[in-house]
Design a protein around this motif. Structure first.
Motif, PDB file in Angstrom:
ATOM      1  N   PHE A  99      79.651  19.743  -0.054  1.00 41.13           N
ATOM      2  CA  PHE A  99      80.587  20.376   0.861  1.00 41.13           C
ATOM      3  C   PHE A  99      80.425  19.787   2.257  1.00 41.13           C
ATOM      4  N   ASP A 100      81.552  19.572   2.912  1.00 39.95           N
ATOM      5  CA  ASP A 100      81.524  19.008   4.261  1.00 39.95           C
ATOM      6  C   ASP A 100      81.276  20.127   5.275  1.00 39.95           C
ATOM      7  N   ILE A 101      80.048  20.649   5.246  1.00 37.45           N
ATOM      8  CA  ILE A 101      79.671  21.749   6.128  1.00 37.45           C
ATOM      9  C   ILE A 101      78.415  21.355   6.883  1.00 37.45           C
ATOM     10  N   GLU A 102      78.502  21.424   8.194  1.00 37.94           N
ATOM     11  CA  GLU A 102      77.329  21.111   9.005  1.00 37.94           C
ATOM     12  C   GLU A 102      76.305  22.230   8.863  1.00 37.94           C
ATOM     13  N   ASN A 103      75.062  21.850   8.601  1.00 35.47           N
ATOM     14  CA  ASN A 103      73.971  22.815   8.398  1.00 35.47           C
ATOM     15  C   ASN A 103      74.322  23.790   7.275  1.00 35.47           C
ATOM     16  N   PHE A 104      74.516  23.237   6.078  1.00 31.23           N
ATOM     17  CA  PHE A 104      74.903  24.053   4.920  1.00 31.23           C
ATOM     18  C   PHE A 104      73.897  25.164   4.616  1.00 31.23           C
ATOM     19  N   PRO A 105      72.574  24.944   4.723  1.00 28.00           N
ATOM     20  CA  PRO A 105      71.636  26.050   4.467  1.00 28.00           C
ATOM     21  C   PRO A 105      71.905  27.271   5.343  1.00 28.00           C
ATOM     22  N   LEU A 106      72.245  27.046   6.598  1.00 26.04           N
ATOM     23  CA  LEU A 106      72.542  28.148   7.506  1.00 26.04           C
ATOM     24  C   LEU A 106      73.841  28.846   7.111  1.00 26.04           C
ATOM     25  N   TYR A 107      74.828  28.059   6.728  1.00 24.09           N
ATOM     26  CA  TYR A 107      76.109  28.595   6.267  1.00 24.09           C
ATOM     27  C   TYR A 107      75.897  29.463   5.033  1.00 24.09           C
ATOM     28  N   LEU A 163      62.390  39.373   3.306  1.00 26.54           N
ATOM     29  CA  LEU A 163      62.443  38.164   4.127  1.00 26.54           C
ATOM     30  C   LEU A 163      62.410  36.915   3.260  1.00 26.54           C
ATOM     31  N   LEU A 164      61.604  36.957   2.194  1.00 22.99           N
ATOM     32  CA  LEU A 164      61.405  35.775   1.356  1.00 22.99           C
ATOM     33  C   LEU A 164      62.556  35.518   0.390  1.00 22.99           C
ATOM     34  N   ASN A 165      63.127  36.591  -0.168  1.00 23.49           N
ATOM     35  CA  ASN A 165      64.187  36.420  -1.168  1.00 23.49           C
ATOM     36  C   ASN A 165      65.359  35.577  -0.686  1.00 23.49           C
ATOM     37  N   PRO A 166      65.983  35.907   0.453  1.00 21.78           N
ATOM     38  CA  PRO A 166      67.098  35.068   0.915  1.00 21.78           C
ATOM     39  C   PRO A 166      66.677  33.647   1.254  1.00 21.78           C
ATOM     40  N   LEU A 167      65.447  33.469   1.745  1.00 24.75           N
ATOM     41  CA  LEU A 167      64.983  32.123   2.069  1.00 24.75           C
ATOM     42  C   LEU A 167      64.814  31.277   0.816  1.00 24.75           C
ATOM     43  N   LEU A 168      64.214  31.869  -0.217  1.00 22.37           N
ATOM     44  CA  LEU A 168      64.012  31.136  -1.473  1.00 22.37           C
ATOM     45  C   LEU A 168      65.336  30.806  -2.141  1.00 22.37           C
ATOM     46  N   MET A 169      66.256  31.796  -2.158  1.00 21.62           N
ATOM     47  CA  MET A 169      67.572  31.550  -2.756  1.00 21.62           C
ATOM     48  C   MET A 169      68.342  30.506  -1.959  1.00 21.62           C
ATOM     49  N   MET A 170      68.198  30.520  -0.649  1.00 27.76           N
ATOM     50  CA  MET A 170      68.875  29.533   0.187  1.00 27.76           C
ATOM     51  C   MET A 170      68.395  28.133  -0.146  1.00 27.76           C
ATOM     52  N   ILE A 171      67.082  27.972  -0.323  1.00 28.85           N
ATOM     53  CA  ILE A 171      66.518  26.661  -0.640  1.00 28.85           C
ATOM     54  C   ILE A 171      67.050  26.145  -1.979  1.00 28.85           C
ATOM     55  N   VAL A 172      67.022  27.013  -2.992  1.00 22.03           N
ATOM     56  CA  VAL A 172      67.479  26.611  -4.326  1.00 22.03           C
ATOM     57  C   VAL A 172      68.960  26.261  -4.323  1.00 22.03           C
ATOM     58  N   LEU A 173      69.780  27.157  -3.774  1.00 19.45           N
ATOM     59  CA  LEU A 173      71.226  26.937  -3.783  1.00 19.45           C
ATOM     60  C   LEU A 173      71.627  25.770  -2.899  1.00 19.45           C
ATOM     61  N   SER A 174      70.924  25.571  -1.809  1.00 18.26           N
ATOM     62  CA  SER A 174      71.240  24.448  -0.922  1.00 18.26           C
ATOM     63  C   SER A 174      71.014  23.118  -1.625  1.00 18.26           C
ATOM     64  N   VAL A 175      69.911  23.026  -2.347  1.00 20.65           N
ATOM     65  CA  VAL A 175      69.611  21.796  -3.087  1.00 20.65           C
ATOM     66  C   VAL A 175      70.662  21.543  -4.162  1.00 20.65           C
ATOM     67  N   VAL A 176      71.001  22.615  -4.900  1.00 18.17           N
ATOM     68  CA  VAL A 176      71.956  22.471  -6.000  1.00 18.17           C
ATOM     69  C   VAL A 176      73.350  22.121  -5.493  1.00 18.17           C
ATOM     70  N   PHE A 177      73.876  22.923  -4.580  1.00 19.33           N
ATOM     71  CA  PHE A 177      75.255  22.730  -4.159  1.00 19.33           C
ATOM     72  C   PHE A 177      75.425  21.548  -3.222  1.00 19.33           C
ATOM     73  N   SER A 178      74.420  21.227  -2.457  1.00 20.90           N
ATOM     74  CA  SER A 178      74.528  20.062  -1.572  1.00 20.90           C
ATOM     75  C   SER A 178      74.641  18.779  -2.382  1.00 20.90           C
ATOM     76  N   ASN A 179      73.973  18.736  -3.519  1.00 24.22           N
ATOM     77  CA  ASN A 179      73.994  17.530  -4.346  1.00 24.22           C
ATOM     78  C   ASN A 179      75.167  17.495  -5.314  1.00 24.22           C
ATOM     79  N   LEU A 180      75.567  18.662  -5.827  1.00 22.89           N
ATOM     80  CA  LEU A 180      76.644  18.695  -6.799  1.00 22.89           C
ATOM     81  C   LEU A 180      78.024  18.604  -6.150  1.00 22.89           C
ATOM     82  N   PHE A 181      78.238  19.373  -5.101  1.00 23.07           N
ATOM     83  CA  PHE A 181      79.574  19.475  -4.520  1.00 23.07           C
ATOM     84  C   PHE A 181      79.710  18.771  -3.174  1.00 23.07           C
TER      85      PHE A 181
END
Length: 258
Positions: free
Chosen positions: A58-66, A38-56
């Motif tokens: 992407f025009d995606i609504e609710n990117f963490p969910l995507y 349960l924790l692994n995907p949540l932690l990876m989602m948080i890290v990747l969301s921060v990184v990719f939301s700021n770097l790229f």
């Protein structure tokens, strides 16, 4: 065919024990145990969301969910096929001692991964509630892409398990393949950013269609179209049939190579 069905029913208690054993071994000496699923995907989602939301951006609504929905699909495929690959080699001692339908070892690995998938699915639902995403009735249809994903992984797992008995190098090469496959699956990025030629390549990946179907019913509140379902069923049936054929043709030689 009736013989295989009878054997499956006869050895079903063993299959249950194998699934239980695989899960216990995976989380042995772990303080949080299955909770890590349960924790692994949540932690990876948080890290990747921060990184990719700021770097790229992407025009995606609710990117963490995507992102999390993509992780769930790809991580299950990766875990199921990677563990299924060593199912025969890893149970060599038991196979040499008594007769057991050998495909049960592959099925147990895929089923144990599917149990982990259900925990990850729970994490996705929690994120949807936390981000106040709209829950559509189409969520009930998520069972379709998930079932197709499991059968697809089983088919490929049977192929890998049979080939690994003779060619152990596959165990090392497969991790390279899954890394490439990750970038050819729209887990992190939207399809809209791809050039036309690369989009065609990504669409050849069976996981792409299944992932798109899953996101449609979970996030977008859409029902996947009939054509997408036909393609997904055809691809899944092909790999499952191929896996059964390859495994059946090689299983009598397993005892000579394990």
């Amino acid at each position: 065919m009736s013989t295989y069905i009878q054997n499956f029913i006869k050895f079903r208690p063993l299959l249950n024990e194998l699934i239980s054993r695989d899960i216990k071994i995976k989380y042995r000496k772990s303080v949080l145990g299955v909770l890590w699923t349960l924790l692994n995907p949540l932690l990876m989602m948080i890290v990747l969301s921060v990184v990719f939301s700021n770097l790229f951006r992407f025009d995606i609504e609710n990117f963490p969910l995507y992102l999390l929905s993509g992780q769930i699909i790809f991580n299950f495929y990766n875990d199921a096929t990677s563990t299924a690959m060593s199912a025969i080699v890893g149970n060599a001692a038991l196979i040499k001692k008594v007769y057991v339908p050998k495909y049960l070892f592959v099925i147990s690995r895929v089923f144990s991964s599917f149990i982990n998938l259900m925990a990850s699915f729970t994490a996705l639902m929690l994120v949807m509630v936390a981000t106040r995403a709209e829950l559509h009735w189409s969520v009930l249809l998520s069972v379709v892409p998930l079932a197709l994903l499991m059968l697809l992984s089983l088919g490929i797992g049977l192929i890998l398990a049979a080939l690994t008995v003779k060619f152990r190098d596959i165990m090392h090469l497969y991790s390279v393949f899954t890394t490439v496959l990750l970038y050819l699956t729209p887990v992190i990025y939207p399809m809209s950013i791809l050039p036309e030629w690369l989009e065609k390549v990504v669409l050849l990946n069976p996981l792409t269609n299944i992932l798109t179907m899953f996101r449609d019913v979970m996030i977008n509140g859409l029902i996947f179209d009939v054509w997408s379902l036909i393609i997904a069923v055809a691809e899944t049936a092909f790999f499952l049939a191929l896996g059964l054929y390859v495994f059946y043709k090689n299983q009598d030689q397993f005892i000579l190579n394990i």
